[in-house]
Design an enzyme around this catalytic site. Structure first.
Site, PDB file in Angstrom:
ATOM      1  N   SER A   1      58.997  33.087  94.258  1.00  0.00           N
ATOM      2  CA  SER A   1      58.379  31.771  94.108  1.00  0.00           C
ATOM      3  C   SER A   1      57.483  31.392  95.276  1.00  0.00           C
ATOM      4  O   SER A   1      57.257  32.163  96.194  1.00  0.00           O
ATOM      5  CB  SER A   1      59.423  30.681  93.910  1.00  0.00           C
ATOM      6  OG  SER A   1      60.124  30.462  95.123  1.00  0.00           O
TER       7      SER A   1
ATOM      8  N   TYR B   1      56.282  30.646  90.428  1.00  0.00           N
ATOM      9  CA  TYR B   1      56.716  29.296  90.069  1.00  0.00           C
ATOM     10  C   TYR B   1      56.935  28.484  91.333  1.00  0.00           C
ATOM     11  O   TYR B   1      57.184  29.025  92.411  1.00  0.00           O
ATOM     12  CB  TYR B   1      57.983  29.334  89.210  1.00  0.00           C
ATOM     13  CG  TYR B   1      59.165  29.998  89.871  1.00  0.00           C
ATOM     14  CD1 TYR B   1      60.104  29.253  90.575  1.00  0.00           C
ATOM     15  CD2 TYR B   1      59.338  31.376  89.803  1.00  0.00           C
ATOM     16  CE1 TYR B   1      61.191  29.870  91.192  1.00  0.00           C
ATOM     17  CE2 TYR B   1      60.415  31.994  90.415  1.00  0.00           C
ATOM     18  CZ  TYR B   1      61.336  31.232  91.104  1.00  0.00           C
ATOM     19  OH  TYR B   1      62.399  31.840  91.716  1.00  0.00           O
TER      20      TYR B   1
ATOM     21  N   ALA C   1      55.889  38.662  96.794  1.00  0.00           N
ATOM     22  CA  ALA C   1      54.543  38.157  97.088  1.00  0.00           C
ATOM     23  C   ALA C   1      54.251  38.133  98.580  1.00  0.00           C
ATOM     24  O   ALA C   1      53.086  38.134  98.989  1.00  0.00           O
ATOM     25  CB  ALA C   1      54.374  36.767  96.495  1.00  0.00           C
TER      26      ALA C   1
END
Length: 136
Positions: free
Chosen positions: A25, A58, A75
């Site tokens: 996220s 998200y 990420a």
């Protein structure tokens, strides 16, 4: 027919942290989320201005007023602290809804504090000498 349009954009935020071992996220300051009308768990697209990386994840609500923009999970291999990013959400609208739709565009400063809130996605951050207006 429905179209997918920009719902909100946090423009040129500075990544403040990256945690490879978090489950995933992006953590976003709650004040920025509210200004952009992004809710916890909502899908967002992140574009890294510095590296060119793009990803979909998200949103997780960060501490209000902290300026936090945290890249979590895998990420963190793509986006590093100090990089500039654009965070966007999108909405599906039919033709009747499209006529009245305006995106929430949040411009921030280097500390991720709100400079302006508008609706023109092509408008650069006010006072930024290194940006071009997106409309001719």
């Amino acid at each position: 027919m429905q179209r997918v349009l920009l719902a909100s954009k946090i423009h040129r935020a500075t990544v403040t942290q990256a945690d490879l071992h978090y489950v995933g996220s992006i953590t976003i300051d709650a004040e920025l989320m509210a200004a952009a009308d992004i809710v916890e768990g909502e899908q967002v697209h992140v574009v890294d201005i510095t590296s060119g990386a793009r990803l979909v994840t998200y949103a997780i609500t960060g501490t209000p007023g902290s300026g936090v923009i945290g890249i979590n999970g895998a990420a963190a291999h793509l986006i590093s602290p100090g990089n500039l990013v654009i965070i966007m959400s999108f909405v599906h609208l039919d033709e009747a809804e499209r006529a009245d739709h305006r995106a929430n565009v949040v411009h921030v400063d280097a500390d991720n504090h709100i400079v302006t809130i508008g609706s023109d996605p092509a408008q650069p951050v006010p006072g930024a000498a290194d940006q071009l207006v997106g409309r001719v």
